[in-house]
Enzyme design. Structure first.
Site, PDB file in Angstrom:
ATOM      1  NE  ARG A 119      -3.869  -2.198   2.085  1.00  0.00           N
ATOM      2  CZ  ARG A 119      -3.559  -3.328   2.716  1.00  0.00           C
ATOM      3  NH1 ARG A 119      -2.464  -3.406   3.457  1.00  0.00           N
ATOM      4  NH2 ARG A 119      -4.343  -4.378   2.607  1.00  0.00           N
ATOM      5  CE  LYS A 141       0.475  13.459 -15.044  1.00  0.00           C
ATOM      6  NZ  LYS A 141       0.161  13.740 -16.457  1.00  0.00           N
ATOM      7  CD  GLU A 183       8.747  15.222 -22.577  1.00  0.00           C
ATOM      8  OE1 GLU A 183       7.987  16.205 -22.466  1.00  0.00           O
ATOM      9  OE2 GLU A 183       8.320  14.047 -22.698  1.00  0.00           O
ATOM     10  CE  LYS A 225       6.713  16.893 -14.404  1.00  0.00           C
ATOM     11  NZ  LYS A 225       6.799  15.669 -15.164  1.00  0.00           N
ATOM     12  CD  GLU A 235      -2.581  16.096 -16.287  1.00  0.00           C
ATOM     13  OE1 GLU A 235      -1.419  15.729 -16.110  1.00  0.00           O
ATOM     14  OE2 GLU A 235      -3.280  15.755 -17.257  1.00  0.00           O
ATOM     15  NE  ARG A 239       1.795  16.690 -13.285  1.00  0.00           N
ATOM     16  CZ  ARG A 239       2.411  15.884 -12.444  1.00  0.00           C
ATOM     17  NH1 ARG A 239       2.110  15.895 -11.168  1.00  0.00           N
ATOM     18  NH2 ARG A 239       3.331  15.050 -12.875  1.00  0.00           N
ATOM     19  CG  ASN A 243      -0.227  16.065 -20.516  1.00  0.00           C
ATOM     20  OD1 ASN A 243       0.760  15.432 -20.184  1.00  0.00           O
ATOM     21  ND2 ASN A 243      -1.309  16.156 -19.766  1.00  0.00           N
ATOM     22  CG  HIS A 246       2.922  14.586 -23.978  1.00  0.00           C
ATOM     23  ND1 HIS A 246       3.679  15.714 -24.209  1.00  0.00           N
ATOM     24  CD2 HIS A 246       3.721  13.762 -23.246  1.00  0.00           C
ATOM     25  CE1 HIS A 246       4.866  15.574 -23.639  1.00  0.00           C
ATOM     26  NE2 HIS A 246       4.913  14.404 -23.041  1.00  0.00           N
ATOM     27  CG  HIS A 250       0.614   9.760 -25.194  1.00  0.00           C
ATOM     28  ND1 HIS A 250      -0.063  10.179 -24.068  1.00  0.00           N
ATOM     29  CD2 HIS A 250       1.927   9.858 -24.893  1.00  0.00           C
ATOM     30  CE1 HIS A 250       0.821  10.524 -23.136  1.00  0.00           C
ATOM     31  NE2 HIS A 250       2.028  10.340 -23.611  1.00  0.00           N
ATOM     32  CG  HIS A 263       7.598   9.918 -24.365  1.00  0.00           C
ATOM     33  ND1 HIS A 263       6.225   9.844 -24.422  1.00  0.00           N
ATOM     34  CD2 HIS A 263       7.881  11.045 -23.654  1.00  0.00           C
ATOM     35  CE1 HIS A 263       5.713  10.870 -23.761  1.00  0.00           C
ATOM     36  NE2 HIS A 263       6.686  11.611 -23.290  1.00  0.00           N
TER      37      HIS A 263
HETATM   38  N1  LIG Z   1       6.081  10.230 -15.285  1.00  0.00           N
HETATM   39  C1  LIG Z   1       6.146  11.275 -16.081  1.00  0.00           C
HETATM   40  O1  LIG Z   1       5.767  12.377 -15.690  1.00  0.00           O
HETATM   41  C2  LIG Z   1       6.700  11.110 -17.452  1.00  0.00           C
HETATM   42  C3  LIG Z   1       7.041  12.222 -18.206  1.00  0.00           C
HETATM   43  C4  LIG Z   1       7.620  12.039 -19.444  1.00  0.00           C
HETATM   44  C5  LIG Z   1       7.853  10.757 -19.912  1.00  0.00           C
HETATM   45  N2  LIG Z   1       7.498   9.687 -19.168  1.00  0.00           N
HETATM   46  C6  LIG Z   1       7.758   8.311 -19.628  1.00  0.00           C
HETATM   47  O2  LIG Z   1       9.155   8.129 -19.727  1.00  0.00           O
HETATM   48  C7  LIG Z   1       9.409   7.108 -20.682  1.00  0.00           C
HETATM   49  C8  LIG Z   1      10.546   7.520 -21.582  1.00  0.00           C
HETATM   50  O3  LIG Z   1      11.693   7.708 -20.802  1.00  0.00           O
HETATM   51  P1  LIG Z   1      13.152   7.731 -21.459  1.00  0.00           P
HETATM   52  O4  LIG Z   1      13.121   8.598 -22.646  1.00  0.00           O
HETATM   53  O5  LIG Z   1      14.082   8.035 -20.364  1.00  0.00           O
HETATM   54  O6  LIG Z   1      13.341   6.251 -22.033  1.00  0.00           O
HETATM   55  P2  LIG Z   1      13.928   4.902 -21.415  1.00  0.00           P
HETATM   56  O7  LIG Z   1      13.697   4.822 -19.983  1.00  0.00           O
HETATM   57  O8  LIG Z   1      13.415   3.815 -22.266  1.00  0.00           O
HETATM   58  O9  LIG Z   1      15.498   5.041 -21.668  1.00  0.00           O
HETATM   59  C9  LIG Z   1      15.968   5.145 -22.974  1.00  0.00           C
HETATM   60  C10 LIG Z   1      17.121   4.173 -23.275  1.00  0.00           C
HETATM   61  O10 LIG Z   1      18.320   4.712 -22.776  1.00  0.00           O
HETATM   62  C11 LIG Z   1      18.999   3.755 -21.983  1.00  0.00           C
HETATM   63  N3  LIG Z   1      19.739   4.506 -20.992  1.00  0.00           N
HETATM   64  C12 LIG Z   1      19.228   5.134 -19.894  1.00  0.00           C
HETATM   65  N4  LIG Z   1      20.176   5.856 -19.295  1.00  0.00           N
HETATM   66  C13 LIG Z   1      21.308   5.675 -19.991  1.00  0.00           C
HETATM   67  C14 LIG Z   1      22.617   6.168 -19.847  1.00  0.00           C
HETATM   68  N5  LIG Z   1      22.945   7.038 -18.893  1.00  0.00           N
HETATM   69  N6  LIG Z   1      23.548   5.757 -20.730  1.00  0.00           N
HETATM   70  C15 LIG Z   1      23.217   4.909 -21.739  1.00  0.00           C
HETATM   71  N7  LIG Z   1      21.976   4.440 -21.937  1.00  0.00           N
HETATM   72  C16 LIG Z   1      21.037   4.811 -21.065  1.00  0.00           C
HETATM   73  C17 LIG Z   1      17.917   2.876 -21.472  1.00  0.00           C
HETATM   74  O11 LIG Z   1      18.423   1.628 -21.095  1.00  0.00           O
HETATM   75  C18 LIG Z   1      16.983   2.813 -22.653  1.00  0.00           C
HETATM   76  O12 LIG Z   1      17.424   1.858 -23.563  1.00  0.00           O
HETATM   77  C19 LIG Z   1       8.112   6.881 -21.398  1.00  0.00           C
HETATM   78  O13 LIG Z   1       7.570   5.657 -20.976  1.00  0.00           O
HETATM   79  C20 LIG Z   1       7.234   8.023 -20.972  1.00  0.00           C
HETATM   80  O14 LIG Z   1       5.870   7.691 -20.956  1.00  0.00           O
HETATM   81  C21 LIG Z   1       6.929   9.845 -17.948  1.00  0.00           C
HETATM   82 ZN   LIG Z   2       6.562  13.420 -22.190  1.00  0.00          ZN
END
Ligand SMILES: NC(=O)c1ccc[n+]([C@@H]2O[C@H](COP(=O)([O-])OP(=O)(O)OC[C@H]3O[C@@H](n4cnc5c(N)ncnc54)[C@H](O)[C@@H]3O)[C@@H](O)[C@H]2O)c1
Ligand SMILES: [Zn+2]
Length: 356
Positions: A119, A141, A183, A225, A235, A239, A243, A246, A250, A263
């Site tokens: 929980r 999030k 972003e 942010k 949100e 907030r 997006n 997005h 998406h 993404h």
């Molecule tokens: N929670 C939120 O508010 C929010 C906001 C924006 C995006 N997101 C989510 O985030 C995700 C995308 O995140 P991302 O772009 O970080 O992608 P990711 O987490 O898939 O990482 C991208 C790639 O880079 C590699 N990697 C990570 N750090 C590294 C490093 N220092 N050196 C070498 N390789 C490295 C990873 O292994 C992966 O293959 C999506 O699922 C999206 O929906 C969430």
């Molecule tokens: Zn995003």
């Protein structure tokens, strides 16, 4: 080291930004009340940063690591279960702390695991991609994807702290760096005209990984942010401006298959669609659309949707987007540089003309 605070009353937390912070366990240790830590990472990072995943680096009695498969296509309930398996097999209790070591995929999944394990337990974000450093690690999030929609299952759960070590960006592939810049550009467009202008002058430095420029961009992005999240944690209103691009993005991600378009790439093309639509509505001028396109292209991002997507493809995915409320479509659009609006009141014709 720079320290920012996300102001959320009793859920407030610090964001530490600096070079080499991973080597400083004192940032993390204050949060390990039960002396239990479960690090969550993926196969790529576990190998690349093997030295970091050693118990002796942190003064903690129980130190486990769970290594998930790497990729957006694994951001689902099945993979999430691997975290619960590891927690239960290693007898982590309600006072344990999870640590997300990775990009947004690891951060979102770890946060959701922390929100629901017994929980709710604590978690720490150690974001390692530019995208996660400027966006996903801040704001609470968390969640996973469903085959029918992105991030459809999740929870709001704030981390205890965010540790951003800018040095880890050195190993990040170029394509991932560009995805993070999407972003970064977003913050300029939605809320920070001076930062947008700074980006126009410094995009080349960012792409070339100039350390100072990157640190500045991360700090400015986190500041915006943090401010937006503090004003509207769950949100209910403002907030949603985060997006921008997005809803279109998406749809691109889901249609292409998660992981095919990154993404950030989908958000880049999606922001251009939001710009184009805002121009068709007469809310912004051609000049801003062109400046945005130039910036998005300079960041190494696609400025158009994929050629295999039709208007129907977009509508299909947009109608299951969380931002569709009560059957009416709510979009984030622009009324100027640094001026985003969230609205359902727009001419549907402008939308249809924007879709391919
Ligand atoms: N929670 C939120 O508010 C929010 C906001 C924006 C995006 N997101 C989510 O985030 C995700 C995308 O995140 P991302 O772009 O970080 O992608 P990711 O987490 O898939 O990482 C991208 C790639 O880079 C590699 N990697 C990570 N750090 C590294 C490093 N220092 N050196 C070498 N390789 C490295 C990873 O292994 C992966 O293959 C999506 O699922 C999206 O929906 C969430
Ligand atoms: Zn995003």
């Amino acid at each position: 080291m720079r320290k920012l605070i996300v102001e959320l009353g009793e859920r407030s937390y610090p964001i530490f930004i600096g070079k080499g912070l991973l080597k400083d366990p004192s940032l993390i240790e204050p949060y390990l009340s039960a002396s239990q830590l479960m690090c969550v990472t993926n196969t790529t990072l576990a190998e690349m940063y093997a030295d970091w995943f050693k118990q002796e680096n942190l003064k903690v009695a129980k130190f486990n690591t769970v290594v998930l498969p790497d990729g957006e296509q694994f951001k689902n309930l099945e993979t999430l279960n691997l975290i619960f398996d590891a927690l239960l097999q290693n007898r982590h209790n309600r006072k344990t702390c999870l640590l997300a070591f990775g990009g947004g995929v690891i951060g979102d999944m770890t946060g959701f695991a922390a929100a629901s394990y017994q929980r709710g337990v604590d978690f720490i974000q150690v974001p390692t991609t530019l995208l996660s450093q400027v966006d996903s690690s801040v704001g609470g999030k968390t969640g996973v994807n469903h085959a029918l929609g992105k991030n459809m299952i999740g929870a709001f759960h704030q981390p205890k702290c965010v540790v951003i070590d800018t040095e880890v960006l050195k190993s990040l592939p170029d394509r991932e760096l560009s995805a993070g810049l999407a972003e970064v550009i977003k913050y300029g467009l939605i809320a920070d005209q001076p930062f947008f202008e700074w980006l126009e002058h410094n995009m080349e430095k960012l792409v070339q990984r100039d350390e100072e420029a990157l640190a500045y961009a991360i700090e400015q992005s986190c500041l915006t942010k943090a401010k937006v999240v503090a004003a509207d944690e769950r949100e209910g209103g403002v907030r949603a401006i985060l997006n921008l691009g997005h809803t279109f993005g998406h749809a691109i991600e889901a249609h292409q298959g998660y992981g095919v378009w990154l993404h950030g790439e989908a958000v880049g093309a999606g922001m251009m669609m939001a710009c184009e639509m805002s121009r068709k509505l007469g809310w912004i001028d051609d000049k801003l659309v062109n400046r945005s396109r130039k910036l998005i292209e300079a960041a190494g991002l696609p400025a158009c949707p994929p050629s295999n997507m039709s208007a129907d493809d977009f509508l299909k995915y947009m109608s299951v987007d969380k931002k569709v409320l009560d059957g009416s479509l709510r979009l984030v659009l622009l009324k100027g540089c640094g001026q985003a609006v969230v609205t359902e009141e727009f001419d549907r014709q402008a939308l249809m003309e924007t879709l391919p």
